[in-house]
Design a protein around this motif. Sequence first.
Motif, PDB file in Angstrom:
ATOM      1  N   ASN A  46      -7.410 -10.380 -33.306  1.00 27.59           N
ATOM      2  CA  ASN A  46      -7.560  -8.985 -32.513  1.00 27.59           C
ATOM      3  C   ASN A  46      -8.860  -8.500 -32.535  1.00 27.59           C
ATOM      4  OD1 ASN A  46      -4.784  -9.429 -31.385  1.00 27.59           O
ATOM      5  ND2 ASN A  46      -3.956  -8.023 -33.081  1.00 27.59           N
ATOM      6  N   GLN A  49     -11.362 -10.419 -30.778  1.00 28.79           N
ATOM      7  CA  GLN A  49     -11.118 -10.280 -29.653  1.00 28.79           C
ATOM      8  C   GLN A  49     -11.933  -8.957 -28.815  1.00 28.79           C
ATOM      9  OE1 GLN A  49     -10.246 -13.032 -27.683  1.00 28.79           O
ATOM     10  NE2 GLN A  49     -10.329 -11.980 -25.805  1.00 28.79           N
ATOM     11  N   LYS A  61      -4.588 -10.046 -37.307  1.00 30.33           N
ATOM     12  CA  LYS A  61      -5.271  -8.825 -37.039  1.00 30.33           C
ATOM     13  C   LYS A  61      -6.859  -9.148 -36.970  1.00 30.33           C
ATOM     14  CE  LYS A  61      -6.509  -4.393 -39.729  1.00 30.33           C
ATOM     15  NZ  LYS A  61      -7.902  -4.560 -39.359  1.00 30.33           N
TER      16      LYS A  61
END
Length: 317
Positions: free
Chosen positions: A228, A231, A225
């Motif tokens: 992500n 990113q 998580k």
Amino acid sequence: RVMHRLLRNISLFVLLPTAAVGIYLFVFAADQYVVEARFAVRGEVEPMGNVQLGEFSSLIQKNNSQDSYIVQEYIQSQAMVESAQKELDIVRMFTRDEADFWTRYPGDKPIEQLLKYWRKRVQVHIDLVSGVITLTVQAFTPDDALAISRHVVARAEALINAISSRAQQDMLKHSQDDLAASEERMRKAHLALRQFRNRWGIIDPAKSAEATMTSLVSLRKDKIKAENDLQVLRGSGLDEKSRSIQTILASLNATNQQIKQLEESLTSDGMAVGGRHVSDAILEYEGLMVERTIAERLNESATTMFDRARVAANRQH
């Protein structure tokens, strides 16, 4: 000449012996009285159900025919003759005035001669089909024959009871020894398990490892998580020195560090409680649990066998 020879042979070998036997039986032979007793021997210990008895099977499953032959040999043994002489004075019974010269016991003779005479007067037959033992006793008075037969049956019963009692006591002693050994083994197994828990500081390393794996899964989800989110923030054009990205990077580093520590605690590459690996703890714990299970099963079997042996030993056979 042939007829003369034939008549002479018939007279010598048929008529003369028949006349001699007839004169003896009807003139000199004394009355003899026969007492017959029939009994069966059941000297075996009852089976122990489904308990695995191993080496004690031959002790418990005794052979009836063997016991019957033991009785037969004992009745016609010197020990029985000596016992009957001591309690009944069978020499006096076999030398009574009622006896004739041919069947009367000679009197003062060695014990071997009395034993030979006894075996003529006391006969034992075993029915191989039914296992019934037939005892016949011949004497010159009814009371003597009855007394001898009662003595023989009583002594034979005492012998079989002694054999059964010895077998029961042997079985009881062996079961007691097995029970004591199994209890000691179970005690040592529980003590070793307690020492393991005190040394490692954990109750169940397998469950502890399972909890560690659960934590690893949760941390890996948090790591995915966080990666992500990182990113997405980088894709939105934020500077690497921005507070949001630095916070996520710090959290990601801490998560990676925790994952590394947990993985090392589960493998041989990392160290756990007391300077040893958790994998070693699991291996040792599983061995202790197997030993405890075996000890408990053996103790349960030994306890069952001891209870059954105790009940059987108290039962009349």
